[in-house]
Write a protein that holds these residues in place. Sequence first.
Motif, PDB file in Angstrom:
ATOM      1  N   ALA A   1      49.238 -27.632 -45.060  1.00  0.00           N
ATOM      2  CA  ALA A   1      48.604 -27.158 -44.059  1.00  0.00           C
ATOM      3  C   ALA A   1      48.252 -27.843 -42.779  1.00  0.00           C
ATOM      4  N   ASN A   2      49.282 -27.930 -41.790  1.00  0.00           N
ATOM      5  CA  ASN A   2      49.454 -29.056 -40.701  1.00  0.00           C
ATOM      6  C   ASN A   2      48.127 -29.271 -39.880  1.00  0.00           C
ATOM      7  N   ARG A   3      47.651 -30.674 -39.992  1.00  0.00           N
ATOM      8  CA  ARG A   3      46.520 -31.108 -39.168  1.00  0.00           C
ATOM      9  C   ARG A   3      46.625 -32.285 -38.526  1.00  0.00           C
ATOM     10  N   ALA A   4      46.205 -32.486 -37.604  1.00  0.00           N
ATOM     11  CA  ALA A   4      46.224 -34.029 -36.832  1.00  0.00           C
ATOM     12  C   ALA A   4      46.002 -35.097 -37.797  1.00  0.00           C
ATOM     13  N   LEU A   5      46.489 -36.145 -37.551  1.00  0.00           N
ATOM     14  CA  LEU A   5      46.010 -37.204 -38.189  1.00  0.00           C
ATOM     15  C   LEU A   5      44.997 -38.196 -37.424  1.00  0.00           C
ATOM     16  N   SER A   6      43.924 -38.870 -38.072  1.00  0.00           N
ATOM     17  CA  SER A   6      43.055 -39.578 -37.395  1.00  0.00           C
ATOM     18  C   SER A   6      43.557 -41.123 -37.201  1.00  0.00           C
ATOM     19  N   ALA A   7      43.126 -41.819 -36.456  1.00  0.00           N
ATOM     20  CA  ALA A   7      42.007 -41.433 -35.544  1.00  0.00           C
ATOM     21  C   ALA A   7      42.611 -41.155 -34.083  1.00  0.00           C
ATOM     22  N   PRO A   8      41.633 -40.614 -33.405  1.00  0.00           N
ATOM     23  CA  PRO A   8      40.303 -40.141 -33.499  1.00  0.00           C
ATOM     24  C   PRO A   8      40.189 -38.947 -34.733  1.00  0.00           C
ATOM     25  N   LEU A   9      38.989 -38.851 -35.406  1.00  0.00           N
ATOM     26  CA  LEU A   9      39.177 -38.108 -36.270  1.00  0.00           C
ATOM     27  C   LEU A   9      39.173 -36.575 -35.576  1.00  0.00           C
ATOM     28  N   ASN A  10      40.211 -35.797 -36.245  1.00  0.00           N
ATOM     29  CA  ASN A  10      40.437 -34.409 -35.701  1.00  0.00           C
ATOM     30  C   ASN A  10      40.736 -33.469 -36.891  1.00  0.00           C
ATOM     31  N   ILE A  11      40.089 -32.395 -37.015  1.00  0.00           N
ATOM     32  CA  ILE A  11      40.561 -31.598 -38.103  1.00  0.00           C
ATOM     33  C   ILE A  11      41.459 -30.437 -37.846  1.00  0.00           C
ATOM     34  N   TRP A  12      41.811 -30.322 -36.410  1.00  0.00           N
ATOM     35  CA  TRP A  12      42.357 -29.118 -35.886  1.00  0.00           C
ATOM     36  C   TRP A  12      44.244 -29.338 -36.193  1.00  0.00           C
ATOM     37  N   ASN A  13      44.735 -28.390 -35.832  1.00  0.00           N
ATOM     38  CA  ASN A  13      46.216 -28.189 -35.996  1.00  0.00           C
ATOM     39  C   ASN A  13      47.120 -29.131 -34.918  1.00  0.00           C
ATOM     40  N   ASP A  14      47.968 -29.934 -35.389  1.00  0.00           N
ATOM     41  CA  ASP A  14      49.388 -30.142 -34.820  1.00  0.00           C
ATOM     42  C   ASP A  14      50.218 -30.570 -36.115  1.00  0.00           C
ATOM     43  N   GLN A  15      51.433 -31.139 -36.032  1.00  0.00           N
ATOM     44  CA  GLN A  15      52.175 -31.109 -37.042  1.00  0.00           C
ATOM     45  C   GLN A  15      52.565 -32.474 -37.134  1.00  0.00           C
ATOM     46  N   GLN A  16      51.894 -33.373 -36.849  1.00  0.00           N
ATOM     47  CA  GLN A  16      52.214 -34.945 -37.079  1.00  0.00           C
ATOM     48  C   GLN A  16      52.136 -35.408 -38.302  1.00  0.00           C
ATOM     49  N   ASP A  17      51.305 -34.745 -39.019  1.00  0.00           N
ATOM     50  CA  ASP A  17      51.229 -35.380 -40.508  1.00  0.00           C
ATOM     51  C   ASP A  17      52.730 -34.840 -41.263  1.00  0.00           C
ATOM     52  N   SER A  18      53.276 -33.647 -41.240  1.00  0.00           N
ATOM     53  CA  SER A  18      54.500 -33.446 -41.939  1.00  0.00           C
ATOM     54  C   SER A  18      55.638 -34.069 -41.373  1.00  0.00           C
ATOM     55  N   VAL A  19      55.640 -33.967 -39.982  1.00  0.00           N
ATOM     56  CA  VAL A  19      56.689 -34.658 -39.066  1.00  0.00           C
ATOM     57  C   VAL A  19      56.772 -35.973 -39.516  1.00  0.00           C
ATOM     58  N   GLY A  20      55.717 -36.613 -39.707  1.00  0.00           N
ATOM     59  CA  GLY A  20      55.764 -38.078 -40.050  1.00  0.00           C
ATOM     60  C   GLY A  20      56.269 -38.351 -41.315  1.00  0.00           C
ATOM     61  N   ALA A  21      56.387 -37.544 -42.319  1.00  0.00           N
ATOM     62  CA  ALA A  21      56.823 -37.656 -43.518  1.00  0.00           C
ATOM     63  C   ALA A  21      58.593 -37.081 -43.866  1.00  0.00           C
ATOM     64  N   ARG A  22      59.093 -36.834 -42.412  1.00  0.00           N
ATOM     65  CA  ARG A  22      60.407 -36.296 -42.435  1.00  0.00           C
ATOM     66  C   ARG A  22      61.339 -37.157 -42.962  1.00  0.00           C
ATOM     67  N   ASP A  23      61.190 -38.520 -43.381  1.00  0.00           N
ATOM     68  CA  ASP A  23      62.126 -39.277 -43.726  1.00  0.00           C
ATOM     69  C   ASP A  23      61.958 -39.559 -45.170  1.00  0.00           C
ATOM     70  N   SER A  24      61.065 -38.872 -45.892  1.00  0.00           N
ATOM     71  CA  SER A  24      60.539 -39.110 -47.231  1.00  0.00           C
ATOM     72  C   SER A  24      61.591 -38.530 -48.169  1.00  0.00           C
ATOM     73  N   GLY A  25      62.496 -37.655 -47.678  1.00  0.00           N
ATOM     74  CA  GLY A  25      63.425 -37.072 -48.806  1.00  0.00           C
ATOM     75  C   GLY A  25      63.118 -35.718 -49.266  1.00  0.00           C
ATOM     76  N   TRP A  26      62.046 -34.932 -48.702  1.00  0.00           N
ATOM     77  CA  TRP A  26      61.557 -33.739 -48.969  1.00  0.00           C
ATOM     78  C   TRP A  26      62.200 -32.799 -48.166  1.00  0.00           C
ATOM     79  N   ILE A  27      62.499 -31.552 -48.619  1.00  0.00           N
ATOM     80  CA  ILE A  27      62.892 -30.676 -47.604  1.00  0.00           C
ATOM     81  C   ILE A  27      61.656 -29.946 -46.862  1.00  0.00           C
ATOM     82  N   GLN A  28      61.849 -29.875 -45.636  1.00  0.00           N
ATOM     83  CA  GLN A  28      60.577 -29.207 -45.027  1.00  0.00           C
ATOM     84  C   GLN A  28      61.321 -27.885 -44.349  1.00  0.00           C
TER      85      GLN A  28
END
Length: 408
Positions: free
Chosen positions: A121-148
Motif C-alpha cells: 500500500a504505497n506510502r511516503a518514506l520518513s523522514a519527515p514523518l508522512n503517512i500519505w501516498n507516494d511510491q517511493q517505498d516500492s520504487v526503492g525496492a525495484r532492485d530487490s528481485g521482486w516482480i512489481q
Amino acid sequence: MKMIAKEELSLKERMARMKVVEGSYAVAHAVKCCSPDVISAYPITPQTHIVEHLSQFVADGELDSEFLTVDSEFSAMSSLVGASAAGARCYSSTTSQGLALMWEVLYNASGMRLPIVMTVANRALSAPLNIWNDQQDSVGARDSGWIQLYAEDVQEAADAIPQAYKIAEDPEILTPVMVCMDGFILTHVYEPVELLSQEEVDRFLPPYRPKHILDPENPKTFGAFADPSYFTELRYMQWDAHRRALKKIEAVAVEFAEQFGRWYGGLIDTYHAEDAEVMIVTMGSVIGTIKDCIDDMRSEGLKVGLVKIRSYRPFPTEALRKALKDAEVIAVIEKDVTVGNEGALLTDLKAALYNTPTRIPVIGFPAGLGGRDITIRDIRRVVDKAIAARDRGIEAEMEFLSLREDLL
C-alpha cells in the motif's frame, strides 16, 4: 487491446455482481479466494485494513489459513520465507517503513526463488514523518528481485492478486511479486467492485504444488552459501527469470481477461496513444485523473496520449519502445525521486530508448510526493512544458511538479 470474455455477461448482470466495498476489503477478499496457506504481516497505516479483514476471515472460518501475528515486518517476511520454502502458498502486505524494515529479507525471498505475493500500500518514506501516498517505498525496492505490478484502481488491485500468484508460482518464473496500490487513494476508497468468487479463482489459479520443498524426509538446502565461483550464475538465473516473466505477465493478463472479462494491459496499457504527439508515461492511481485530462485536451484538438506502466519490474523495455516510437515528446510523471539524480522511472525510460532510432525529448516530473494532489491543472502544466520542450528544446530535464518555492 480490447479483450472479449469467453463468458459474456450483460452490463446488467455485471452491475448486479458489483458491491460497494473499501479497497482494502476487495484486496483481502481476492487474497481469500487464492487460499494462501500462511499469512504473516505487521499492521502499519495504510495497509492495516487488508490484514484486519484477512484476520477476520480466518477467525470466522471463511479462510483456512495459518495467520501469524509477529513483532515486526522483518519477522513477517522472515516467517514467510520459511513457510514458502516448506511449500506453503504465502501472502503478506505492508507499506513504507514496514517495507524498508523487510529490506534484507526481500532479497532472501527473491534469491531463494520463493513465490510469495505481497500487497504494498504505497506510502511516503520518513523522514519527515508522512503517512500519505507516494511510491517511493516500492520504487526503492525495484532492485530487490521482486516482480512489481502497479494498479490503477481498486478492481485492478484485487484482480492482480490471483494473477500475481499465477506468475510467481510458474515453475519457469518462481519469483515473488509485489502488487502495488496507492495508499489511502485506493486502500481506503469505497467504490463498486466486482468481487471474485471462489469458483472462478479455483478455475483460474491451480493449487500450488512446488517441485522443491524443505522436507526432513527428502533433505535439500535453500539459500546456501555461494562463493564467487557460483554467485554470478545464481544472479543471472534470477535476471533470466524476470526476462521470462515478461511473456508470462502478458499471457496471464490475457488469460484473466478471457475468463473474467476485465483487461488492464499486460506489461503496459495505452490510452489515446495511436496518434499522440505528446505522450505521458506513468503508473498507479493518477492514471484516472490523467485520462480525464486527456479527454478534455483531445476535445480541444491536442493530441495527447498515455502509456500506463503496469509491470515496473521486469521493466517493459520493448513494449515501451513500440508504444512510444511515434511520439514527438514524452513526459514522465512519477511519485518518487532518486535524491542525487532524478526520478527512477525517468532514468529507466531514457535508458530503454537509448541506442534506438527513437530520438525525442524526454522530460520528467516527480509529483504527488507525500500525498500532494496531482490535479488537472498540474497535468495541463506538464503537457505545456512537454510541448515547449518539443518546440524550443529542453530547458529542464527534470522538474519537481508544483514545487512551493515560498517554503524553500
